[in-house]
Design an enzyme around this catalytic site. Sequence first.
Site, mmCIF file in Angstrom:
data_model
loop_
_atom_site.group_PDB
_atom_site.id
_atom_site.type_symbol
_atom_site.label_atom_id
_atom_site.label_comp_id
_atom_site.label_asym_id
_atom_site.label_seq_id
_atom_site.Cartn_x
_atom_site.Cartn_y
_atom_site.Cartn_z
ATOM 1 N N ASP A 54 38.051 31.472 42.655
ATOM 2 C CA ASP A 54 39.187 30.806 43.284
ATOM 3 C C ASP A 54 38.798 30.163 44.612
ATOM 4 O OD1 ASP A 54 40.879 31.562 41.230
ATOM 5 O OD2 ASP A 54 41.524 33.403 42.240
ATOM 6 N N TYR A 112 31.115 42.392 41.971
ATOM 7 C CA TYR A 112 31.734 41.756 43.132
ATOM 8 C C TYR A 112 31.772 42.734 44.301
ATOM 9 C CZ TYR A 112 33.702 37.723 40.569
ATOM 10 O OH TYR A 112 33.873 36.572 39.846
#
Length: 253
Positions: A54, A112
């Site tokens: 994003d 992540y």
Amino acid sequence: MARYFIRLSYCGTAYNGWQSQPHKGTITIQSTIENALHTYLRKDIPITGCGRTDTGVHAKDYIAHFDFEPLDDIPTIIHRLNRVLPDDIAIHDIYRVKDDAHARFNAISRSYQYRLHTNKSPFKPYSYFYFYDTPDLSVLNQTANLLLEYTDFTTFCKLHSGAKTMDCHLTESAWIKNGEDYTYKVTSDRFLRGMIRLIVGMCLQVARGKASLEEVKNALNNQDRLSQDWSVPAIGLMLCDIQYPDTIKWYES
């Protein structure tokens, strides 16, 4: 034609996410790299990424693939592409893979990190989320470890995400603390849209006493979605590692 994987990293602050957008003037990571490839190789070369990060999300280890005629002197190509690209995108490697290898669909795990700091610093405004409280590390980890017991993550998925399944197989979910910095580490075969940022927000809500672990368990057991208001900003999120099976490698006969 040959297929190549390209390994890169980027700071996502100045970009509207990874994926190219139809709106003219919208700058993305994908479009910026495709423009650099066109500048150097003199052809339009579409690339396919391992995922759609994003707006504002960063990547330390990102993989994309593209097709082109067999390349010679790849180190020189990498050097010249990096000279064309802006300072916040770096190409680290380009290597040949099998013709059917896919940067997104062949990935077997993604890792992540979400980073936050509790003491405002002018040197961390683009890669850390400034959090005004000091969360309890033991409660953060108790909450994060709970997620390893589940595979259905409807609770952390945005409505109308388009996901065909809500199943994710987490193998790591833990917090570490270094001074005033906190880092959440999570590894899975896949992630849902908005999932990690909402997990981080949920952990912080529990650590601050704004929600209970029992409430989180009930939401997970009943597949109830948590409030998106708990989601933390994209600024602290970074893709750190992505793994592929050895079978995608190309070996010259």
